[in-house]
Write a protein that holds these residues in place. Structure first.
Motif, PDB file in Angstrom:
ATOM      1  N   PHE A 187       0.815  -1.214   0.000  1.00 46.57           N
ATOM      2  CA  PHE A 187       0.000   0.000   0.000  1.00 46.57           C
ATOM      3  C   PHE A 187       0.851   1.268   0.000  1.00 46.57           C
ATOM      4  N   SER A 188       2.073   1.211   0.495  1.00 45.92           N
ATOM      5  CA  SER A 188       2.922   2.408   0.545  1.00 45.92           C
ATOM      6  C   SER A 188       3.350   2.870  -0.848  1.00 45.92           C
ATOM      7  N   GLU A 189       3.120   2.048  -1.853  1.00 44.10           N
ATOM      8  CA  GLU A 189       3.401   2.463  -3.227  1.00 44.10           C
ATOM      9  C   GLU A 189       2.488   3.618  -3.647  1.00 44.10           C
ATOM     10  N   HIS A 190       1.430   3.859  -2.874  1.00 39.41           N
ATOM     11  CA  HIS A 190       0.444   4.891  -3.222  1.00 39.41           C
ATOM     12  C   HIS A 190       0.512   6.115  -2.329  1.00 39.41           C
ATOM     13  N   GLY A 191       1.467   6.132  -1.387  1.00 37.77           N
ATOM     14  CA  GLY A 191       1.640   7.293  -0.529  1.00 37.77           C
ATOM     15  C   GLY A 191       2.072   6.896   0.866  1.00 37.77           C
ATOM     16  N   ARG A 212      -6.828 -13.003  11.061  1.00 44.50           N
ATOM     17  CA  ARG A 212      -8.253 -13.235  10.790  1.00 44.50           C
ATOM     18  C   ARG A 212      -8.570 -12.997   9.313  1.00 44.50           C
ATOM     19  N   GLY A 213      -7.580 -12.651   8.507  1.00 41.62           N
ATOM     20  CA  GLY A 213      -7.777 -12.491   7.070  1.00 41.62           C
ATOM     21  C   GLY A 213      -8.196 -11.095   6.645  1.00 41.62           C
ATOM     22  N   TYR A 214      -8.086 -10.130   7.560  1.00 46.30           N
ATOM     23  CA  TYR A 214      -8.387  -8.745   7.194  1.00 46.30           C
ATOM     24  C   TYR A 214      -7.535  -7.790   8.023  1.00 46.30           C
ATOM     25  N   GLY A 215      -7.496  -6.552   7.569  1.00 42.97           N
ATOM     26  CA  GLY A 215      -6.706  -5.554   8.277  1.00 42.97           C
ATOM     27  C   GLY A 215      -7.101  -4.155   7.858  1.00 42.97           C
ATOM     28  N   PHE A 216      -6.324  -3.196   8.334  1.00 44.78           N
ATOM     29  CA  PHE A 216      -6.569  -1.789   8.064  1.00 44.78           C
ATOM     30  C   PHE A 216      -5.264  -1.111   7.670  1.00 44.78           C
ATOM     31  N   VAL A 217      -5.373  -0.159   6.760  1.00 46.59           N
ATOM     32  CA  VAL A 217      -4.228   0.660   6.356  1.00 46.59           C
ATOM     33  C   VAL A 217      -4.659   2.115   6.476  1.00 46.59           C
ATOM     34  N   THR A 218      -3.894   2.880   7.247  1.00 46.21           N
ATOM     35  CA  THR A 218      -4.205   4.297   7.442  1.00 46.21           C
ATOM     36  C   THR A 218      -3.134   5.134   6.754  1.00 46.21           C
ATOM     37  N   PHE A 219      -3.571   6.006   5.865  1.00 45.17           N
ATOM     38  CA  PHE A 219      -2.672   6.878   5.121  1.00 45.17           C
ATOM     39  C   PHE A 219      -2.547   8.242   5.793  1.00 45.17           C
ATOM     40  N   GLU A 220      -1.475   8.939   5.473  1.00 47.12           N
ATOM     41  CA  GLU A 220      -1.288  10.305   5.948  1.00 47.12           C
ATOM     42  C   GLU A 220      -2.262  11.260   5.252  1.00 47.12           C
ATOM     43  N   GLN A 221      -2.529  11.019   3.963  1.00 44.98           N
ATOM     44  CA  GLN A 221      -3.354  11.916   3.153  1.00 44.98           C
ATOM     45  C   GLN A 221      -4.566  11.174   2.589  1.00 44.98           C
ATOM     46  N   GLU A 222      -5.698  11.839   2.565  1.00 38.75           N
ATOM     47  CA  GLU A 222      -6.917  11.244   2.029  1.00 38.75           C
ATOM     48  C   GLU A 222      -6.782  10.909   0.542  1.00 38.75           C
ATOM     49  N   LYS A 223      -6.106  11.761  -0.215  1.00 40.46           N
ATOM     50  CA  LYS A 223      -5.946  11.524  -1.651  1.00 40.46           C
ATOM     51  C   LYS A 223      -5.147  10.248  -1.920  1.00 40.46           C
ATOM     52  N   ASP A 224      -4.186   9.939  -1.064  1.00 43.98           N
ATOM     53  CA  ASP A 224      -3.402   8.719  -1.223  1.00 43.98           C
ATOM     54  C   ASP A 224      -4.243   7.482  -0.904  1.00 43.98           C
ATOM     55  N   ALA A 225      -5.108   7.597   0.102  1.00 46.40           N
ATOM     56  CA  ALA A 225      -6.006   6.490   0.434  1.00 46.40           C
ATOM     57  C   ALA A 225      -6.949   6.210  -0.732  1.00 46.40           C
ATOM     58  N   LYS A 226      -7.471   7.250  -1.340  1.00 50.01           N
ATOM     59  CA  LYS A 226      -8.373   7.105  -2.492  1.00 50.01           C
ATOM     60  C   LYS A 226      -7.633   6.445  -3.660  1.00 50.01           C
ATOM     61  N   ALA A 227      -6.403   6.881  -3.919  1.00 51.40           N
ATOM     62  CA  ALA A 227      -5.610   6.290  -5.000  1.00 51.40           C
ATOM     63  C   ALA A 227      -5.342   4.808  -4.728  1.00 51.40           C
ATOM     64  N   ALA A 228      -5.011   4.477  -3.485  1.00 53.50           N
ATOM     65  CA  ALA A 228      -4.756   3.078  -3.129  1.00 53.50           C
ATOM     66  C   ALA A 228      -6.018   2.249  -3.275  1.00 53.50           C
ATOM     67  N   LEU A 229      -7.155   2.793  -2.863  1.00 55.58           N
ATOM     68  CA  LEU A 229      -8.429   2.085  -3.011  1.00 55.58           C
ATOM     69  C   LEU A 229      -8.683   1.780  -4.484  1.00 55.58           C
ATOM     70  N   ASP A 230      -8.521   2.775  -5.324  1.00 59.00           N
ATOM     71  CA  ASP A 230      -8.768   2.599  -6.764  1.00 59.00           C
ATOM     72  C   ASP A 230      -7.848   1.553  -7.387  1.00 59.00           C
ATOM     73  N   LYS A 231      -6.580   1.539  -6.988  1.00 55.50           N
ATOM     74  CA  LYS A 231      -5.596   0.637  -7.591  1.00 55.50           C
ATOM     75  C   LYS A 231      -5.574  -0.752  -6.958  1.00 55.50           C
ATOM     76  N   MET A 232      -5.811  -0.822  -5.644  1.00 54.57           N
ATOM     77  CA  MET A 232      -5.611  -2.081  -4.935  1.00 54.57           C
ATOM     78  C   MET A 232      -6.865  -2.953  -4.827  1.00 54.57           C
TER      79      MET A 232
END
Length: 82
Positions: A24-28, A44-64
Protein backbone atom coordinates in the motif's frame (compact mmCIF):
# COMPACT_ATOMS: atom_id res chain seq x y z
CA UNK A 1 -16.30 6.73 7.48
CA UNK A 2 -12.68 7.81 7.54
CA UNK A 3 -11.18 9.21 4.38
CA UNK A 4 -7.68 8.09 5.32
CA UNK A 5 -8.32 4.58 6.65
CA UNK A 6 -8.91 1.58 4.40
CA UNK A 7 -10.38 -1.81 5.27
CA UNK A 8 -8.59 -4.67 3.49
CA UNK A 9 -10.35 -8.05 3.36
CA UNK A 10 -9.62 -11.53 2.00
CA UNK A 11 -5.96 -11.42 2.98
CA UNK A 12 -4.04 -14.66 2.90
CA UNK A 13 -3.47 -15.82 6.48
CA UNK A 14 0.29 -15.76 5.89
CA UNK A 15 0.35 -12.08 4.84
CA UNK A 16 2.43 -9.99 7.25
CA UNK A 17 1.90 -6.41 8.34
CA UNK A 18 5.18 -5.54 6.59
CA UNK A 19 3.90 -6.98 3.30
CA UNK A 20 0.62 -5.11 3.67
CA UNK A 21 2.43 -1.85 4.39
CA UNK A 22 4.86 -2.37 1.50
CA UNK A 23 2.09 -2.99 -1.05
CA UNK A 24 0.00 0.00 0.00
CA UNK A 25 2.92 2.41 0.55
CA UNK A 26 3.40 2.46 -3.23
CA UNK A 27 0.44 4.89 -3.22
CA UNK A 28 1.64 7.29 -0.53
CA UNK A 29 2.94 7.63 3.03
CA UNK A 30 1.27 5.29 5.51
CA UNK A 31 0.61 6.10 9.15
CA UNK A 32 -0.23 2.50 10.10
CA UNK A 33 -0.83 -0.94 8.58
CA UNK A 34 -2.40 -3.53 10.88
CA UNK A 35 -3.57 -7.10 10.34
CA UNK A 36 -6.24 -8.15 12.82
CA UNK A 37 -5.36 -11.31 14.75
CA UNK A 38 -7.22 -13.68 17.04
CA UNK A 39 -6.14 -14.54 20.57
CA UNK A 40 -3.69 -17.13 19.23
CA UNK A 41 -1.88 -14.50 17.10
CA UNK A 42 -3.30 -15.96 13.86
CA UNK A 43 -4.51 -13.61 11.16
CA UNK A 44 -8.25 -13.23 10.79
CA UNK A 45 -7.78 -12.49 7.07
CA UNK A 46 -8.39 -8.74 7.19
CA UNK A 47 -6.71 -5.55 8.28
CA UNK A 48 -6.57 -1.79 8.06
CA UNK A 49 -4.23 0.66 6.36
CA UNK A 50 -4.21 4.30 7.44
CA UNK A 51 -2.67 6.88 5.12
CA UNK A 52 -1.29 10.31 5.95
CA UNK A 53 -3.35 11.92 3.15
CA UNK A 54 -6.92 11.24 2.03
CA UNK A 55 -5.95 11.52 -1.65
CA UNK A 56 -3.40 8.72 -1.22
CA UNK A 57 -6.01 6.49 0.43
CA UNK A 58 -8.37 7.11 -2.49
CA UNK A 59 -5.61 6.29 -5.00
CA UNK A 60 -4.76 3.08 -3.13
CA UNK A 61 -8.43 2.08 -3.01
CA UNK A 62 -8.77 2.60 -6.76
CA UNK A 63 -5.60 0.64 -7.59
CA UNK A 64 -5.61 -2.08 -4.93
CA UNK A 65 -9.26 -3.19 -4.83
CA UNK A 66 -9.57 -6.55 -6.64
CA UNK A 67 -5.77 -6.84 -6.93
CA UNK A 68 -3.67 -9.73 -5.66
CA UNK A 69 -1.52 -9.98 -2.57
CA UNK A 70 0.06 -13.40 -2.55
CA UNK A 71 -2.41 -15.86 -4.05
CA UNK A 72 -5.59 -14.02 -3.06
CA UNK A 73 -7.62 -11.26 -4.65
CA UNK A 74 -8.22 -8.67 -1.95
CA UNK A 75 -11.20 -6.40 -1.33
CA UNK A 76 -10.50 -2.80 -0.32
CA UNK A 77 -12.96 -0.19 0.91
CA UNK A 78 -12.98 2.84 3.17
CA UNK A 79 -13.17 1.81 6.82
CA UNK A 80 -16.41 2.56 8.60
CA UNK A 81 -16.68 3.70 12.19
CA UNK A 82 -18.52 1.53 14.69
Amino acid sequence: MSGKKLFVANLDYSTTQQELEQKFSEHGPIREAKIIKDGQERSRGYGFVTFEQEKDAKAALDKMNASKIGQRIINVDFARTK
